[in-house]
Design a protein around this motif. Structure first.
Motif, PDB file in Angstrom:
ATOM      1  N   GLU A 127      11.128  -2.600   0.389  1.00 28.82           N
ATOM      2  CA  GLU A 127      10.270  -3.712   0.224  1.00 28.82           C
ATOM      3  C   GLU A 127       8.891  -3.391   1.125  1.00 28.82           C
ATOM      4  OE1 GLU A 127       8.372  -6.813  -1.470  1.00 28.82           O
ATOM      5  OE2 GLU A 127      10.474  -6.106  -1.815  1.00 28.82           O
ATOM      6  N   ASP A 128       9.224  -2.853   2.048  1.00 31.17           N
ATOM      7  CA  ASP A 128       7.956  -2.286   2.870  1.00 31.17           C
ATOM      8  C   ASP A 128       7.303  -1.245   2.184  1.00 31.17           C
ATOM      9  OD1 ASP A 128       8.722  -4.063   4.860  1.00 31.17           O
ATOM     10  OD2 ASP A 128       9.587  -2.746   6.280  1.00 31.17           O
ATOM     11  N   HIS A 129       7.909  -0.345   1.649  1.00 31.35           N
ATOM     12  CA  HIS A 129       7.355   1.038   0.778  1.00 31.35           C
ATOM     13  C   HIS A 129       6.798   0.654  -0.218  1.00 31.35           C
ATOM     14  CE1 HIS A 129       6.903   5.161  -0.512  1.00 31.35           C
ATOM     15  NE2 HIS A 129       7.569   4.700  -1.630  1.00 31.35           N
ATOM     16  N   LYS A 130       7.038  -0.546  -0.842  1.00 27.49           N
ATOM     17  CA  LYS A 130       6.546  -1.173  -2.130  1.00 27.49           C
ATOM     18  C   LYS A 130       5.159  -1.745  -1.750  1.00 27.49           C
ATOM     19  CE  LYS A 130       8.635  -4.189  -4.288  1.00 27.49           C
ATOM     20  NZ  LYS A 130       9.489  -5.074  -4.918  1.00 27.49           N
ATOM     21  N   GLY A 131       5.080  -2.381  -0.486  1.00 27.90           N
ATOM     22  CA  GLY A 131       3.773  -2.798   0.019  1.00 27.90           C
ATOM     23  C   GLY A 131       2.822  -1.807   0.409  1.00 27.90           C
ATOM     24  N   ARG A 132       3.172  -1.050   0.915  1.00 27.62           N
ATOM     25  CA  ARG A 132       2.182  -0.025   1.317  1.00 27.62           C
ATOM     26  C   ARG A 132       1.526   0.843   0.036  1.00 27.62           C
ATOM     27  NH1 ARG A 132       6.117   3.337   4.355  1.00 27.62           N
ATOM     28  NH2 ARG A 132       7.148   1.775   5.348  1.00 27.62           N
ATOM     29  N   ARG A 133       2.379   0.981  -0.821  1.00 22.83           N
ATOM     30  CA  ARG A 133       1.950   1.529  -2.201  1.00 22.83           C
ATOM     31  C   ARG A 133       0.759   0.698  -2.807  1.00 22.83           C
ATOM     32  NH1 ARG A 133       6.115   3.341  -6.062  1.00 22.83           N
ATOM     33  NH2 ARG A 133       4.346   4.733  -6.703  1.00 22.83           N
ATOM     34  N   ARG A 134       0.875  -0.785  -2.653  1.00 21.12           N
ATOM     35  CA  ARG A 134      -0.006  -1.452  -3.236  1.00 21.12           C
ATOM     36  C   ARG A 134      -1.413  -1.249  -2.893  1.00 21.12           C
ATOM     37  NH1 ARG A 134       3.900  -6.320  -3.223  1.00 21.12           N
ATOM     38  NH2 ARG A 134       5.442  -5.772  -4.885  1.00 21.12           N
TER      39      ARG A 134
END
Length: 75
Positions: free
Chosen positions: A67-74
């Motif tokens: 979830e944290d990784h997805k947030g960084r990609r956005r």
């Protein structure tokens, strides 16, 4: 006589204070919410030591990292 650097420094200090206050408010709100014993994403049990350290958690470590990784990609 104040110059532009003084105004910029004051504006930055106000911004930093506002950000710190907002982050503290978010932290307190998050910690006030109860967590779960099972991950809301995968259903696996959340280890007791993780729940003791952060009682508000709702995800296991792998799901939270995803979830944290997805947030960084956005961003």
């Amino acid at each position: 006589m104040s110059d532009v650097a003084d105004f910029a420094g004051e504006a930055q200090a106000l911004h930093d204070a506002d950000l710190a206050e907002r982050l503290e408010h978010e932290r307190l709100a998050r910690e006030a919410q109860p967590g779960t014993e099972e991950c809301i994403e995968c259903g696996d049990p959340i280890p007791p030591r993780r729940r003791e350290a952060m009682p508000w958690v709702t995800r296991c470590v792998p799901c939270q990292e995803f979830e944290d990784h997805k947030g960084r990609r956005r961003r």
